[in-house]
Design an enzyme around this catalytic site. Structure first.
Site, PDB file in Angstrom:
ATOM      1  N   GLU A   1      -5.655  -7.980   4.893  1.00 22.12           N
ATOM      2  CA  GLU A   1      -5.844  -7.371   6.210  1.00 22.12           C
ATOM      3  C   GLU A   1      -6.862  -6.241   6.088  1.00 22.12           C
ATOM      4  O   GLU A   1      -6.550  -5.162   5.590  1.00 22.12           O
ATOM      5  CB  GLU A   1      -4.531  -6.817   6.767  1.00 22.12           C
ATOM      6  CG  GLU A   1      -4.707  -6.302   8.188  1.00 22.12           C
ATOM      7  CD  GLU A   1      -3.756  -5.179   8.579  1.00 22.12           C
ATOM      8  OE1 GLU A   1      -3.713  -4.853   9.780  1.00 22.12           O
ATOM      9  OE2 GLU A   1      -3.069  -4.616   7.704  1.00 22.12           O
TER      10      GLU A   1
ATOM     11  N   ASN B   1       0.815  -1.218   0.000  1.00 25.38           N
ATOM     12  CA  ASN B   1       0.000   0.000   0.000  1.00 25.38           C
ATOM     13  C   ASN B   1       0.846   1.265   0.000  1.00 25.38           C
ATOM     14  O   ASN B   1       0.421   2.304  -0.491  1.00 25.38           O
ATOM     15  CB  ASN B   1      -0.907  -0.008   1.242  1.00 25.38           C
ATOM     16  CG  ASN B   1      -1.593   1.322   1.483  1.00 25.38           C
ATOM     17  OD1 ASN B   1      -2.453   1.730   0.717  1.00 25.38           O
ATOM     18  ND2 ASN B   1      -1.197   2.020   2.547  1.00 25.38           N
TER      19      ASN B   1
ATOM     20  N   ASN C   1      -2.963 -11.234  16.864  1.00 25.15           N
ATOM     21  CA  ASN C   1      -1.943 -11.102  15.826  1.00 25.15           C
ATOM     22  C   ASN C   1      -0.844 -10.170  16.318  1.00 25.15           C
ATOM     23  O   ASN C   1      -0.889  -9.680  17.456  1.00 25.15           O
ATOM     24  CB  ASN C   1      -2.551 -10.652  14.488  1.00 25.15           C
ATOM     25  CG  ASN C   1      -2.832  -9.156  14.421  1.00 25.15           C
ATOM     26  OD1 ASN C   1      -2.907  -8.473  15.443  1.00 25.15           O
ATOM     27  ND2 ASN C   1      -2.978  -8.640  13.216  1.00 25.15           N
TER      28      ASN C   1
ATOM     29  N   ASP D   1      -1.020  -6.651   3.518  1.00 19.80           N
ATOM     30  CA  ASP D   1      -1.043  -5.682   4.605  1.00 19.80           C
ATOM     31  C   ASP D   1      -1.865  -4.455   4.202  1.00 19.80           C
ATOM     32  O   ASP D   1      -1.833  -4.025   3.046  1.00 19.80           O
ATOM     33  CB  ASP D   1       0.405  -5.270   4.918  1.00 19.80           C
ATOM     34  CG  ASP D   1       0.496  -4.217   5.995  1.00 19.80           C
ATOM     35  OD1 ASP D   1       0.134  -4.527   7.148  1.00 19.80           O
ATOM     36  OD2 ASP D   1       0.919  -3.078   5.694  1.00 19.80           O
TER      37      ASP D   1
END
Length: 511
Positions: free
Chosen positions: A248, A115, A313, A212
């Site tokens: 995610e 990202n 996590n 992610d």
């Protein structure tokens, strides 16, 4: 023939939801911040023989080396380039790990940070894990290369350039997440550089990716990148296999961005799972284990075949990310083992087990001021994962995946795979039990009084070894023995003060 062609295409369309684990392996473990050489060894000596399906590894690409604070874990979420060169090891060590793990049937899943690049406040220079030069201020990352044209500065409409309002889906995607330079993923050049990185990993032999910060990317941009990906390496995977994708996406409800926006690309991380299970096992807010009878979709979670589930996590075990104070971790060992045991026994979702390191927690005003602390290290060099004579880990590596109760429940899940959720029992409070067809049965006592009852297990008659209190070794049981009669019933006694107030038996633990 048309029918076969249709099946053929459907098979490929659905491939990204399948974890590509070997037959009969149903869980993965996150070996957070481990070195590649230690993961390779762990695949061979432990994960393969104990039935683990794969490993989620920390981001393998070059990141900023941050010295204030000293080498925090989150520096790995600040990319500098796509060179395979981090504190966990170099490209040769990464390749060696992937090969050795695949050769024993254990898959590797890469945490892909696509990202963004590093934070806009990081100083220019070569303070990076491979020595590559970068200049965040001028958006210059020559080791990729990316330049100012490749970032979303022009698209973001907030005053600061950062995300300011999570109720605005556009700024969540087009602005900077806590100052991290937001890549312009609608540009074909940027998509191609990311796909080139991911294809390099696929060609080496990885089985899939955790994406992610997927919430901060437009689902269509992710799809465009995934459409550029190679099939998996046919040395280890059937021809035409696609990488497993789990995104995610933190969706606890109440925001415009929904997990379901991402189902077209792959699975999503179901953060409600650990948050709710923690609340139940802690007995907060009047929650009881008896309420778990319709666990899964009945609790408002995403569909089981779209869910990647976990108790904790790397983020929320230290108060980052989502879930808050209810999240159970290794620090709460007794309750944590029950939560992980419940997760691994229950059919919902694809399961990921956490494997952590200890750090010196220091709470001030309810916040851990040491939540940044990186992995065990000597002057920044990550310490080896040493194995003690009792099979636990040294050097402050927690290795929850090696705890007998958790390891044996990983095996339990393999044994009961595909079996229905059956024979539910509850006392209206926190004593519950359920079976998985005729292959397994588990009983929990999370009440403040003892449990003693005869229950229908659904299992064939015989003597079974409880895999929580012990192991079946050479036909003998080192723990509690459970006797199932011809009618499938068995008597269970669990003290509320037991070290582990739950019992699990399965077809392979029959003596």
């Amino acid at each position: 023939m048309k029918f076969f062609l249709l099946l053929f295409t459907i098979g490929f369309c659905w491939a990204q939801y399948s974890p590509n684990t070997q037959q009969g392996r149903t869980s993965i473990v996150h070996l957070f911040e481990w070195r590649w050489v230690d993961i390779a060894l762990e695949c061979e000596r432990y994960l393969a023989p104990k039935g683990f399906g794969g490993v989620q590894v920390s981001p393998p690409n070059e990141n900023v080396a941050i010295y204030n604070p000293f080498r925090p874990w989150w520096e790995r979420y600040q990319p500098v380039s796509y060179k395979l060169c981090t504190r966990s090891g170099n490209e040769d060590e990464f390749r060696n790990m992937v090969t050795r793990c695949n050769n024993v049937g254990v898959r590797i899943y890469v945490d892909a940070v696509i990202n963004h690049m590093c934070g806009n406040a990081v100083s220019a220079g070569t303070s990076s894990t491979c020595g590559s030069y970068f200049n965040p201020g001028s958006r210059d990352f020559p080791a990729v290369p990316y330049s100012g044209w490749d970032f979303n500065d022009g698209k973001c409409k907030t005053g600061s350039g950062d995300i300011e309002n999570y109720n605005d889906a556009t700024q969540v995607r087009d602005c900077r997440l806590t100052g991290l330079l937001d890549l312009a993923l609608e540009k074909d050049y940027v998509r191609s550089k990311i796909a080139e990185y991911m294809n390099h990993l696929i060609d080496i032999g990885v089985a899939g990716f955790r994406l992610d910060a997927s919430k901060h990317m437009w689902p269509g941009d992710i799809k465009a990148i995934l459409d550029k990906l190679h099939n998996l390496n046919s040395n280890w995977f059937p021809a035409g296999s696609k990488p497993f994708i789990y995104q995610e996406v933190i969706d606890l409800g109440g925001e415009p961005i929904k997990s379901s926006d991402y189902f077209g690309n792959g699975r999503v991380t179901e953060f409600k799972y650990g948050a709710k299970l923690g609340t139940v096992i802690r007995k907060w807010n009047g929650e009881k284990m008896s309420y778990l009878k319709n666990w899964g979709e009945g609790w408002g979670f995403v569909p089981s075949d779209r869910a990647l589930v976990f108790v904790d996590n790397h983020d929320n075990q230290r108060g980052h990310g989502a879930g808050g104070a209810s999240i159970l971790t290794f620090w709460d060992a007794r309750l944590y083992k029950m939560a992980v045991g419940f997760m691994l026994a229950h059919p919902y979702g694809f399961t990921r087990v956490m494997s952590s390191y200890r750090w010196p927690r220091q709470f001030q005003n309810g916040n851990d001021v040491n939540d940044w602390v990186g992995p065990p290290n000597n002057n920044g060099v990550i310490k080896e994962v040493t194995i003690n004579p009792d099979t636990t880990c040294g050097n402050d590596w927690v290795c929850e995946h090696r705890w007998r109760q958790i390891r044996n429940m990983v095996i339990f899940r393999n044994v009961v795979d595909g079996q229905p959720f059956t024979n539910w029992y509850d006392n209206g409070s926190n004593q519950v039990a359920f079976g998985r067809g005729n292959r397994g049965f588990i009983v929990f006592n999370n009440d403040d009084w003892s449990f003693s009852l005869t229950l229908q297990t659904g299992l064939p008659a015989g003597t079974y070894c409880d895999v929580i209190s012990g192991d079946k070794i050479n036909g003998n049981c080192t723990g509690i023995k459970i006797y199932v009669s011809d009618d499938g019933k068995a008597h269970f006694s669990i003290s509320n003060s037991a070290e582990d107030p739950f019992i699990a038996i399965h077809a392979e633990s029959k003596l």
